[in-house]
Enzyme design. Structure first.
Site, mmCIF file in Angstrom:
data_model
loop_
_atom_site.group_PDB
_atom_site.id
_atom_site.type_symbol
_atom_site.label_atom_id
_atom_site.label_comp_id
_atom_site.label_asym_id
_atom_site.label_seq_id
_atom_site.Cartn_x
_atom_site.Cartn_y
_atom_site.Cartn_z
ATOM 1 N N GLY A 9 -67.487 -79.416 -8.359
ATOM 2 C CA GLY A 9 -66.154 -79.222 -8.496
ATOM 3 C C GLY A 9 -65.829 -77.738 -9.162
ATOM 4 N N ALA A 10 -66.403 -76.860 -8.877
ATOM 5 C CA ALA A 10 -66.328 -75.647 -9.575
ATOM 6 C C ALA A 10 -64.780 -75.069 -9.296
ATOM 7 C CB ALA A 10 -67.476 -74.619 -8.848
ATOM 8 N N MET A 14 -61.575 -78.079 -14.827
ATOM 9 C CA MET A 14 -62.859 -77.953 -15.821
ATOM 10 C C MET A 14 -64.095 -77.237 -15.331
ATOM 11 S SD MET A 14 -62.802 -79.372 -18.784
ATOM 12 C CE MET A 14 -64.717 -79.403 -18.844
ATOM 13 N N THR A 94 -64.589 -89.278 -15.954
ATOM 14 C CA THR A 94 -63.991 -90.396 -16.334
ATOM 15 C C THR A 94 -63.209 -91.488 -15.399
ATOM 16 O OG1 THR A 94 -61.624 -89.723 -16.464
ATOM 17 C CG2 THR A 94 -63.244 -89.343 -18.455
ATOM 18 N N PRO A 117 -67.723 -89.954 -21.221
ATOM 19 C CA PRO A 117 -66.332 -89.954 -20.826
ATOM 20 C C PRO A 117 -65.515 -88.758 -21.478
ATOM 21 C CG PRO A 117 -66.715 -91.948 -21.918
ATOM 22 C CD PRO A 117 -68.170 -91.198 -22.041
ATOM 23 N N HIS A 149 -52.068 -87.616 -22.338
ATOM 24 C CA HIS A 149 -52.622 -86.623 -21.479
ATOM 25 C C HIS A 149 -51.528 -85.695 -20.510
ATOM 26 C CE1 HIS A 149 -56.545 -88.315 -22.667
ATOM 27 N NE2 HIS A 149 -56.993 -87.300 -22.343
ATOM 28 N N LYS A 153 -53.164 -86.166 -14.773
ATOM 29 C CA LYS A 153 -54.541 -87.054 -14.986
ATOM 30 C C LYS A 153 -54.474 -88.448 -14.067
ATOM 31 C CE LYS A 153 -57.590 -89.133 -18.343
ATOM 32 N NZ LYS A 153 -58.761 -88.643 -17.844
#
Length: 259
Positions: A9-10, A14, A94, A117, A149, A153
Site C-alpha cells: 500500500g505504498a 500511511m 484496522t 491496531p 477520526h 476512515k
C-alpha cells in the site's frame, strides 16, 4: 546491520509516510514496494523495485520485513504470501474480523507476524495503565469512550477504540460484545452499570483522538490520546520492523510484547 523492508500500500497516505521515514532511517533499507497495478507508476519516487503481486515481490527480499497498512482483505492476502515467502510481517491495518484475527494467530504459529491496531507508543502505554485505573476506581464509575477520526476512515469504531474498550471490559471481568453500546436514541431508560458506551465522530483531516471517561459520584476522569500526525504510527511500525526478525515464530506479537 540493515533491515530490509517491503511496504505494501505504498501509494497510500500511511504507506508513503512509512517509505519516506524508512529511507531516512540509517538502519533500514526500503527494498521494495507493493501497490495496485494502476498506482505503480506513482511509486517511482522511491527508486526501488515495485510490483502488484505480493508473492513475487516478497520472494525477492529474503529475510525482509513487510510493513502493511492496507485493508483487512489485502492484509490477510499479504499475511499468507509473507508466510509462504518466509518473510516477517508487521500489520497496522484496522477493521479485522474475529475470524481474520484467528487466521493471523494460526499463521503466526510458523511465521513471524506482528499486529497492532494502533502503533502509537502512547496508546499502548495507555493500554498498560488502564486496567489498574479501572480496578482501583471500582464499579461505581461508569466507563465511556469517544473516538474522532478523519472523514475518509472506513471502519467504525476504530480498531484502537475497540482495543481500548476491550481493555476496559477485561479490567471489569466483562466480555466486550456483551456490554458495548454503540448507539443511543429515544427513550432508552437508565444507563446499566454493566455497559461501556463507544461513540464515533468523523470529519475533516483528524488523524485520531480517543477519549476515555470514568464518571463517578461527584467527579469525572478524562484521559485523551491525540495523534498529531501519521509519523507517530509509522515510527511505531518501523520500530516493530526492526524488532520482529529477532523473535521466534509461534505467537501473534503485539506492541505490548515489544514494549
Amino acid at each position: 546491520m540493515s533491515t530490509s523492508i517491503i511496504v505494501t500500500g505504498a501509494g497510500g497516505r500511511m504507506g508513503s509516510t512509512i517509505c519516506r521515514m524508512a529511507q531516512e532511517d540509517p538502519v533500514l533499507t526500503l527494498a521494495a514496494v507493493v501497490e495496485r497495478p494502476e498506482r505503480l507508476a506513482s511509486l517511482d519516487v522511491w527508486k526501488c523495485p515495485s510490483g502488484s503481486d505480493p508473492d513475487a515481490v516478497f520472494a525477492t527480499v529474503p529475510g525482509g520485513v513487510v510493513v502493511d497498512f492496507t485493508s483487512p482483505e489485502a492484509s490477510m492476502a499479504n499475511a499468507r504470501a509473507a508466510a509462504r515467502a518466509g518473510v516477517s510481517h508487521v500489520i497496522g491495518t484496522t477493521g479485522l474480523t474475529a475470524e481474520q484475527k484467528a487466521e493471523l494467530a494460526d499463521l503466526a504459529r510458523t511465521a513471524r507476524i506482528f499486529w497492532a491496531p494502533n502503533m502509537s507508543i502512547g496508546v499502548n502505554v495507555l493500554l498498560k495503565i488502564l486496567p489498574q485505573l479501572v480496578q482501583q476506581l471500582g464499579e461505581q464509575y461508569d466507563l465511556e469512550m469517544v473516538e474522532l477520526h478523519h472523514n475518509r476512515k472506513k471502519d467504525s469504531p476504530s480498531g484502537t477504540a475497540l482495543r481500548l474498550a476491550e481493555c476496559l471490559a477485561e479490567a471489569r471481568g466483562w466480555n466486550l460484545p456483551d456490554v458495548a453500546n454503540y448507539h443511543r436514541e429515544g427513550i432508552i431508560g437508565e444507563r446499566p452499570k454493566d455497559e461501556i458506551g463507544i461513540q464515533t465522530i468523523r470529519g475533516g483531516d483528524v488523524v485520531g483522538v480517543h477519549t476515555i471517561y470514568a464518571m463517578g459520584p461527584g467527579e469525572r476522569i478524562e484521559i485523551t490520546h491525540q495523534a498529531h500526525s501519521r509519523e507517530n504510527f509509522a515510527q511505531g511500525a518501523l520500530r516493530a520492523a526492526k524488532w520482529l526478525p529477532q523473535q521466534q515464530p509461534g505467537t501473534l506479537y503485539s506492541m505490548l510484547d515489544m514494549l
